[in-house]
Design an enzyme around this catalytic site. Structure first.
Site, PDB file in Angstrom:
ATOM      1  N   HIS A   1     -48.844  33.711 -38.233  1.00  0.00           N
ATOM      2  CA  HIS A   1     -50.132  33.979 -37.595  1.00  0.00           C
ATOM      3  C   HIS A   1     -51.327  33.560 -38.469  1.00  0.00           C
ATOM      4  O   HIS A   1     -52.360  33.171 -37.957  1.00  0.00           O
ATOM      5  CB  HIS A   1     -50.198  35.476 -37.255  1.00  0.00           C
ATOM      6  CG  HIS A   1     -51.419  35.873 -36.484  1.00  0.00           C
ATOM      7  ND1 HIS A   1     -51.785  35.252 -35.297  1.00  0.00           N
ATOM      8  CD2 HIS A   1     -52.376  36.822 -36.716  1.00  0.00           C
ATOM      9  CE1 HIS A   1     -52.906  35.821 -34.838  1.00  0.00           C
ATOM     10  NE2 HIS A   1     -53.278  36.759 -35.681  1.00  0.00           N
TER      11      HIS A   1
ATOM     12  N   SER B   1     -57.610  34.570 -34.293  1.00  0.00           N
ATOM     13  CA  SER B   1     -57.159  35.842 -33.744  1.00  0.00           C
ATOM     14  C   SER B   1     -58.313  36.560 -33.039  1.00  0.00           C
ATOM     15  O   SER B   1     -58.856  36.041 -32.079  1.00  0.00           O
ATOM     16  CB  SER B   1     -56.535  36.674 -34.872  1.00  0.00           C
ATOM     17  OG  SER B   1     -55.660  37.642 -34.354  1.00  0.00           O
TER      18      SER B   1
END
Length: 255
Positions: A235, A85
């Site tokens: 995620h 990320s």
């Protein structure tokens, strides 16, 4: 800026860069696994996160510069990098600025594009925790549950708690700077930023952070990339599907 890190194992160097509101410790279990496979793993806390220094300034150029300084300090010439990320954005920026210092690059569930700010709810909840002068982790969890319903996400965020004094909990994050720079966190790579080395993107099958339309954008920055998906993962792939992630990443690092 002198970044805090934990180093595990001996051998070929591997830097792991955590995501927004995370810290190096989030990757501890995986770091031990890489260490057993002959890597010297550096779990780095990026600025304003974990035990690294706090600073009002925040941008991917600065984060890349912090990493450059870190490698110099540790006398590392070139290294493989895994970035998740926000850490993936740092890793991509670093590779475009200092390609000669990158061996293998693994980017976890993030594309080089701009992302609109979407952490407001989380930041609001964490701000309430930092203001509340809490004395127990369960109270912190209860307060945060008003903002975030998913328990695994709360548990991940509450890893930032520490005893500020004997009887008061606080957060290791520099919330003020992160809130002020929330636009910076979402920024994409500069248009002219390019890297011709190999990159593996690993995306979560259930995550929408990397879409099929992002592939052409990746091609403008990178000549040599591959995207692999891990099914039924969101995620936080490395936490949700740890063994599968480890197998896929290790194969690439050793190829």
């Amino acid at each position: 800026m002198k970044l805090h890190s934990k180093v595990k194992g001996k051998g070929q160097s591997l830097i792991i860069l955590h995501g927004f509101l995370g810290m190096g410790d989030n990757w501890k279990t995986l770091a031990n696994s890489y260490a057993k496979e002959g890597f010297e793993v550096h779990l780095v806390d990026q600025r304003n996160h974990g035990r690294s220094p706090h600073d009002d300034a925040f941008s991917y150029d600065l984060l890349a510069e912090d990493l450059k300084q870190y490698l110099k300090e540790k006398d590392i010439g070139s290294t493989s990098i895994i970035g998740h990320s926000m850490g993936g954005k740092t890793a991509m920026r670093f590779a475009t600025l200092y390609p000669e210092q990158v061996d293998k690059l693994i980017i976890v569930d993030i594309a080089p594009k701009y992302y609109a700010p979407h952490h407001q709810q989380i930041l609001e909840g964490l701000t309430k925790i930092s203001e509340a002068k809490l004395t127990s982790r369960s109270d912190a969890d209860e307060l945060l549950s008003n903002y975030i319903s998913e328990k695994p996400i709360r548990q991940f965020l509450l890893k930032n708690l520490y005893w500020k004094t004997q009887d008061e909990l606080n957060l290791r994050l520099n919330l003020k700077a992160l809130k002020q720079n929330i636009e910076e966190v979402g920024k994409g790579l500069p248009q002219n930023a390019k890297y011709s080395g190999e990159i593996l993107f690993i995306k979560g099958g259930k995550s929408d952070y990397i879409t099929t339309s992002d592939e052409s954008d990746m091609g403008t920055h990178f000549d040599n990339f591959e995207i692999k998906s891990i099914e039924n993962a969101g995620h936080w792939i490395h936490a949700e599907k740890r063994e599968e992630f480890f197998g896929m990443s290790l194969k690439y690092l050793k190829s």
